[in-house]
Motif scaffolding. Sequence first.
Motif, PDB file in Angstrom:
ATOM      1  N   ASP A 440     -26.602 -20.655 -24.154  1.00  0.00           N
ATOM      2  CA  ASP A 440     -27.018 -19.261 -24.324  1.00  0.00           C
ATOM      3  C   ASP A 440     -26.747 -18.507 -23.027  1.00  0.00           C
ATOM      4  N   GLU A 441     -25.757 -17.649 -23.031  1.00  0.00           N
ATOM      5  CA  GLU A 441     -25.390 -16.913 -21.822  1.00  0.00           C
ATOM      6  C   GLU A 441     -26.540 -16.073 -21.282  1.00  0.00           C
ATOM      7  N   GLY A 442     -27.464 -15.689 -22.164  1.00  0.00           N
ATOM      8  CA  GLY A 442     -28.581 -14.868 -21.727  1.00  0.00           C
ATOM      9  C   GLY A 442     -29.816 -15.647 -21.333  1.00  0.00           C
ATOM     10  N   SER A 443     -29.715 -16.960 -21.260  1.00  0.00           N
ATOM     11  CA  SER A 443     -30.881 -17.795 -20.963  1.00  0.00           C
ATOM     12  C   SER A 443     -31.258 -17.707 -19.493  1.00  0.00           C
ATOM     13  N   LEU A 444     -32.483 -18.134 -19.215  1.00  0.00           N
ATOM     14  CA  LEU A 444     -32.924 -18.185 -17.812  1.00  0.00           C
ATOM     15  C   LEU A 444     -32.088 -19.177 -17.016  1.00  0.00           C
ATOM     16  N   LEU A 445     -31.696 -20.275 -17.636  1.00  0.00           N
ATOM     17  CA  LEU A 445     -30.865 -21.253 -16.941  1.00  0.00           C
ATOM     18  C   LEU A 445     -29.580 -20.607 -16.435  1.00  0.00           C
ATOM     19  N   ASN A 446     -28.910 -19.877 -17.288  1.00  0.00           N
ATOM     20  CA  ASN A 446     -27.675 -19.221 -16.863  1.00  0.00           C
ATOM     21  C   ASN A 446     -27.946 -18.059 -15.918  1.00  0.00           C
ATOM     22  N   HIS A 447     -29.075 -17.398 -16.095  1.00  0.00           N
ATOM     23  CA  HIS A 447     -29.467 -16.348 -15.146  1.00  0.00           C
ATOM     24  C   HIS A 447     -29.665 -16.955 -13.748  1.00  0.00           C
ATOM     25  N   THR A 448     -30.294 -18.127 -13.684  1.00  0.00           N
ATOM     26  CA  THR A 448     -30.489 -18.800 -12.403  1.00  0.00           C
ATOM     27  C   THR A 448     -29.150 -19.104 -11.750  1.00  0.00           C
ATOM     28  N   ARG A 449     -28.211 -19.627 -12.527  1.00  0.00           N
ATOM     29  CA  ARG A 449     -26.878 -19.893 -11.990  1.00  0.00           C
ATOM     30  C   ARG A 449     -26.249 -18.622 -11.432  1.00  0.00           C
TER      31      ARG A 449
END
Length: 531
Positions: A440-449
């Motif tokens: 999910d591009e909008g996830s917190l994981l990707n936000h952290t990256r």
Amino acid sequence: MSEAQSDLPWWKGAAIYQIYPRSFMDSNGDGIGDLPGITSRLDHVARLGVDAIWVSPFFTSPMKDFGYDVADYRDVDPIFGTLADFDAMVARAHTLDLKVLIDQVYSHSSDEHPWFVESRSSKDNPKADWYVWADPKPDGSPPSNWQSVFGGPAWTWDARRGQYYLHNFLSSQPQMNLHNREVQDAVLDVMRFWLDRGVDGFRIDALNFAMHDPQLRDNPPAPENGKARTRSFDFQLRVHNQSHADIPAFIERIRTLTDEYDSIFTVAEVGGDDADTEMKAFTHGETHLNSAYGFDFLYAEKLTPQLVCDALSLWPDEPDIGWPSWAFENHDAPRALSRWCRPEQHEAFTRMKMLLFSCLRGNIILYQGEELGLTQVDIPFDQLHDPEAIANWPLTLSRDGARTPMPWNARDCGGFGSDSPWLPLGEENLQRAVEVQAGDEGSLLNHTRNMLALRKAHPALHHGGVSACDVRGDVLMLERRAEGQVVRVFVNLGDAEASLAPSETAGPVLAAVNGATSEMLPPFAAIVVQL
């Protein structure tokens, strides 16, 4: 990365990822995470964009304080694997361009350590003075009024020696006598052992507890401060059982050793009422540790602009002032989201929090699962392992709630590797699993990256100074500069909309979360602009 940035030591401005071995990944199905499990999941850590991992204790231990009671400083506890497994983990981390930091616990050992076994055997054995021993008062009571962090007196009677021994933590964690040069030599040899195995640095646990007042003077009572006192430890000013003036001289010996190796990073954990003074002393100039971190954020009940500015102001960019490190979460503190916002605010708050964290001057230490937005798990009393929580139930919030296993997927006990992990994962956290968020591009994981990449790409954010930090109600304005770059960060830490002056935000937008614009900050919104 700028040319100037490439000339800095690797650790200056680094993002470090803390791994709690028991709870990261279980490779053999026994319910406890281990070193091979860590190695198998390092790709996830590398993809975050961090610079290093910090691995909490994995040494031989009876596990009464889950590895912070060390029985053999030079070996791996069998529940975590072997020295060969450690070497494989380091090799894999280095292949992924991750530096490796490990804990060192010098203020105390386990009572099962051979050093203590010998020390307690008599008053005249070769290690008799390796721990802190003292005769009782004439009435048989302890030598001083010092209290343990975990509650109760910091002294335990030992019939074998006919003396009391000091323990600032559990009675099974006797205090080493670091005033003794032989003890210093022994722990420095331990440090050399791990440096020779390829580690890139150390997080030094409870360093301000490393030396005591040899006169054993009583601590004075602490004045009322309006806070609840849940432990006997809270009733004293700890001026004699910790924070001794000779600790910096021992630190100089540590620095002399680490300077024999290439680019070694040292960071001290420092808690207590006078933490700022001690952190400065422990990191002063080029002859002490590289960095230190305290508890500015770890136990804060609320994240406010004033808290951020006050913390940053203690570490000005001036000669001989050390380089700070920051943590919002770790294995000893309740998860930040559970302290700082209501459940319905989690989604927005955690994005704002990660943006702010990535913009702080200093090193930032992410705790495993923080990139997923994990929250504190409510562990029932009959499932608790944390000795402090058990002793002070129910007034001390269990550390176990922040030590729950990492959720890799939303099924099969989170993909942790066991059907019965040592602690429950928590149903809410299962829904935040790595597998759920990765695509999910909008996830917190990707936000952290994305936030870590932003930090690394801009010198002002990575290693720049703080040229301004302003509190405007619930809005924080942080300005940072380096190499001709000026970046401003506006963060709304409140749940009401706030306006911005266009003249202050004129410039390219580097990042924005939760609907932030150059003119308006919705609740928990944030924006980063380059001037």
